[in-house]
Write a protein that holds these residues in place. Structure first.
Motif, mmCIF file in Angstrom:
data_model
loop_
_atom_site.group_PDB
_atom_site.id
_atom_site.type_symbol
_atom_site.label_atom_id
_atom_site.label_comp_id
_atom_site.label_asym_id
_atom_site.label_seq_id
_atom_site.Cartn_x
_atom_site.Cartn_y
_atom_site.Cartn_z
ATOM 1 N N LEU A 30 0.824 -1.205 0.000
ATOM 2 C CA LEU A 30 0.000 0.000 0.000
ATOM 3 C C LEU A 30 0.858 1.255 0.000
ATOM 4 O O LEU A 30 1.943 1.271 0.592
ATOM 5 C CB LEU A 30 -0.925 0.027 1.220
ATOM 6 C CG LEU A 30 -2.266 -0.705 1.103
ATOM 7 C CD1 LEU A 30 -2.078 -2.168 0.759
ATOM 8 C CD2 LEU A 30 -3.068 -0.557 2.387
ATOM 9 N N LYS A 31 0.359 2.282 -0.647
ATOM 10 C CA LYS A 31 1.003 3.590 -0.625
ATOM 11 C C LYS A 31 0.057 4.560 0.080
ATOM 12 O O LYS A 31 -0.752 5.254 -0.547
ATOM 13 C CB LYS A 31 1.298 4.059 -2.048
ATOM 14 C CG LYS A 31 2.293 3.174 -2.779
ATOM 15 C CD LYS A 31 2.552 3.666 -4.196
ATOM 16 C CE LYS A 31 3.554 2.777 -4.915
ATOM 17 N NZ LYS A 31 3.803 3.208 -6.319
ATOM 18 N N LEU A 32 0.164 4.573 1.399
ATOM 19 C CA LEU A 32 -0.708 5.415 2.203
ATOM 20 C C LEU A 32 -0.094 6.802 2.364
ATOM 21 O O LEU A 32 1.127 6.941 2.449
ATOM 22 C CB LEU A 32 -0.921 4.796 3.585
ATOM 23 C CG LEU A 32 -1.708 3.487 3.629
ATOM 24 C CD1 LEU A 32 -1.671 2.897 5.035
ATOM 25 C CD2 LEU A 32 -3.146 3.686 3.166
ATOM 26 N N PRO A 33 -0.938 7.833 2.446
ATOM 27 C CA PRO A 33 -0.406 9.174 2.706
ATOM 28 C C PRO A 33 0.066 9.299 4.147
ATOM 29 O O PRO A 33 -0.287 8.483 5.016
ATOM 30 C CB PRO A 33 -1.619 10.072 2.455
ATOM 31 C CG PRO A 33 -2.800 9.202 2.755
ATOM 32 C CD PRO A 33 -2.405 7.822 2.318
ATOM 33 N N GLN A 34 0.878 10.301 4.417
ATOM 34 C CA GLN A 34 1.229 10.599 5.803
ATOM 35 C C GLN A 34 -0.035 10.974 6.570
ATOM 36 O O GLN A 34 -0.931 11.604 6.028
ATOM 37 C CB GLN A 34 2.231 11.751 5.855
ATOM 38 C CG GLN A 34 3.645 11.366 5.474
ATOM 39 C CD GLN A 34 4.632 12.471 5.790
ATOM 40 O OE1 GLN A 34 4.290 13.649 5.804
ATOM 41 N NE2 GLN A 34 5.882 12.098 6.058
ATOM 42 N N HIS A 35 -0.081 10.571 7.825
ATOM 43 C CA HIS A 35 -1.238 10.874 8.676
ATOM 44 C C HIS A 35 -2.532 10.320 8.049
ATOM 45 O O HIS A 35 -3.564 10.991 8.025
ATOM 46 C CB HIS A 35 -1.363 12.377 8.921
ATOM 47 C CG HIS A 35 -0.082 13.034 9.318
ATOM 48 N ND1 HIS A 35 0.592 12.716 10.476
ATOM 49 C CD2 HIS A 35 0.667 13.987 8.693
ATOM 50 C CE1 HIS A 35 1.688 13.442 10.566
ATOM 51 N NE2 HIS A 35 1.769 14.213 9.493
ATOM 52 N N ALA A 36 -2.461 9.105 7.553
ATOM 53 C CA ALA A 36 -3.609 8.474 6.907
ATOM 54 C C ALA A 36 -4.750 8.281 7.905
ATOM 55 O O ALA A 36 -4.534 8.108 9.110
ATOM 56 C CB ALA A 36 -3.200 7.126 6.320
ATOM 57 N N ALA A 37 -5.974 8.302 7.377
ATOM 58 C CA ALA A 37 -7.166 8.008 8.172
ATOM 59 C C ALA A 37 -7.530 6.544 7.962
ATOM 60 O O ALA A 37 -7.788 6.119 6.826
ATOM 61 C CB ALA A 37 -8.318 8.914 7.742
ATOM 62 N N LEU A 38 -7.532 5.766 9.057
ATOM 63 C CA LEU A 38 -7.775 4.331 8.982
ATOM 64 C C LEU A 38 -9.009 3.967 9.796
ATOM 65 O O LEU A 38 -9.255 4.535 10.864
ATOM 66 C CB LEU A 38 -6.569 3.548 9.506
ATOM 67 C CG LEU A 38 -5.251 3.719 8.761
ATOM 68 C CD1 LEU A 38 -4.452 4.908 9.295
ATOM 69 C CD2 LEU A 38 -4.394 2.463 8.878
ATOM 70 N N LEU A 39 -9.762 3.003 9.279
ATOM 71 C CA LEU A 39 -10.962 2.512 9.952
ATOM 72 C C LEU A 39 -10.850 1.004 10.115
ATOM 73 O O LEU A 39 -10.691 0.280 9.135
ATOM 74 C CB LEU A 39 -12.207 2.846 9.139
ATOM 75 C CG LEU A 39 -13.537 2.273 9.662
ATOM 76 C CD1 LEU A 39 -13.924 2.910 11.000
ATOM 77 C CD2 LEU A 39 -14.655 2.454 8.633
ATOM 78 N N ASP A 40 -10.929 0.538 11.355
ATOM 79 C CA ASP A 40 -11.016 -0.890 11.642
ATOM 80 C C ASP A 40 -12.499 -1.196 11.835
ATOM 81 O O ASP A 40 -13.074 -0.948 12.897
ATOM 82 C CB ASP A 40 -10.209 -1.239 12.892
ATOM 83 C CG ASP A 40 -10.079 -2.737 13.111
ATOM 84 O OD1 ASP A 40 -10.717 -3.502 12.365
ATOM 85 O OD2 ASP A 40 -9.338 -3.141 14.026
ATOM 86 N N ALA A 41 -13.121 -1.710 10.775
ATOM 87 C CA ALA A 41 -14.576 -1.930 10.755
ATOM 88 C C ALA A 41 -14.877 -3.346 11.241
ATOM 89 O O ALA A 41 -14.389 -4.321 10.671
ATOM 90 C CB ALA A 41 -15.126 -1.718 9.346
#
Length: 228
Positions: A30-41
């Motif tokens: 994955l190429k996530l941005p800095q300070h990514a918003a993540l959801l553990d659903a």
């Protein structure tokens, strides 16, 4: 009971091994941005949250406040799929969620609508009807998946960037234990066996960065939302 389930979510070899696989693939694929918003659903007791926090700000979502209230997440959300959430995310993690939901196509649409453009979802599900056992009935599974049926969920609305079976090396153990009506949680107190199985899963976590397996106890997929 809550305490026991919480301990399993953090310490049991199965969850620790699955977490190692997810972490390895997030880091390598994955190429996530800095300070990514993540959801553990469908986060359960939040065993994945400390791992996810390495990659950004984590929201933990489940249907029961009693389950999520003590999780060390940046945000806690009481909701169920397909509820509309106020935010969009760079990464959504769904670990063994799809198989509990009758209308899994609705979950596919929810994932797309809840991701930011270009965002990812990492999804794990149990694999292969041949492995169906009493455990599946007891935990409320509606189905187990093949690679084909999992890919079909996303073929019309998202880009599947990675999909593989995992727990390839433990497949014979699962198949034989199914015949004995034993599930993977049975090994909880077998320290030496649990340590061995965890080591095998961590080895797979390394291999899955480079290869995919043709069969296994479970499946993991990475899907990506359209950029626009």
């Amino acid at each position: 009971m809550y305490q026991k389930l919480q301990e399993n979510d953090v310490h049991h070899w199965w969850y620790r091994g699955r977490r190692a696989i997810i972490d390895s693939l997030i880091a390598s694929k994955l190429k996530l941005p800095q300070h990514a918003a993540l959801l553990d659903a469908g986060c359960g007791y939040g065993g994945n949250v400390p791992m996810l926090k390495k990659y950004g700000r984590v929201s933990a979502m489940d249907i029961d406040w009693e389950v999520i209230k003590d999780i060390d997440a940046d945000e806690k959300i009481v909701a169920s799929i397909p509820d509309t959430l106020k935010n969009k995310y760079d990464l959504i993690l769904l670990t063994d969620v799809l198989e509990h939901i009758e209308d899994d196509k609705a979950v596919s649409r929810w994932i797309k609508n809840t991701l930011k453009p270009g965002g990812y979802a990492v999804i794990t599900v149990p694999a292969l009807d041949i492995l169906w056992s009493r455990m599946d009935n007891e935990v409320g599974h509606v189905r187990r998946y093949t690679k084909k049926t999992l890919l079909e969920l996303f073929k019309n609305n998202m880009n599947v960037t990675y999909c593989s079976y995992y727990n390839f090396f433990l497949f014979p153990v699962k198949f034989l234990s199914k015949a004995q009506s034993i599930n993977h949680m049975t090994y909880e107190k077998l320290g030496v066996i649990g340590t061995l199985f965890l080591g095998i899963m961590k080895f797979e976590a390394f291999l899955l960065q480079f290869i995919t397996f043709p069969i296994g106890i479970a499946l993991i997929a990475i899907v990506q939302n359209d950029q626009r």
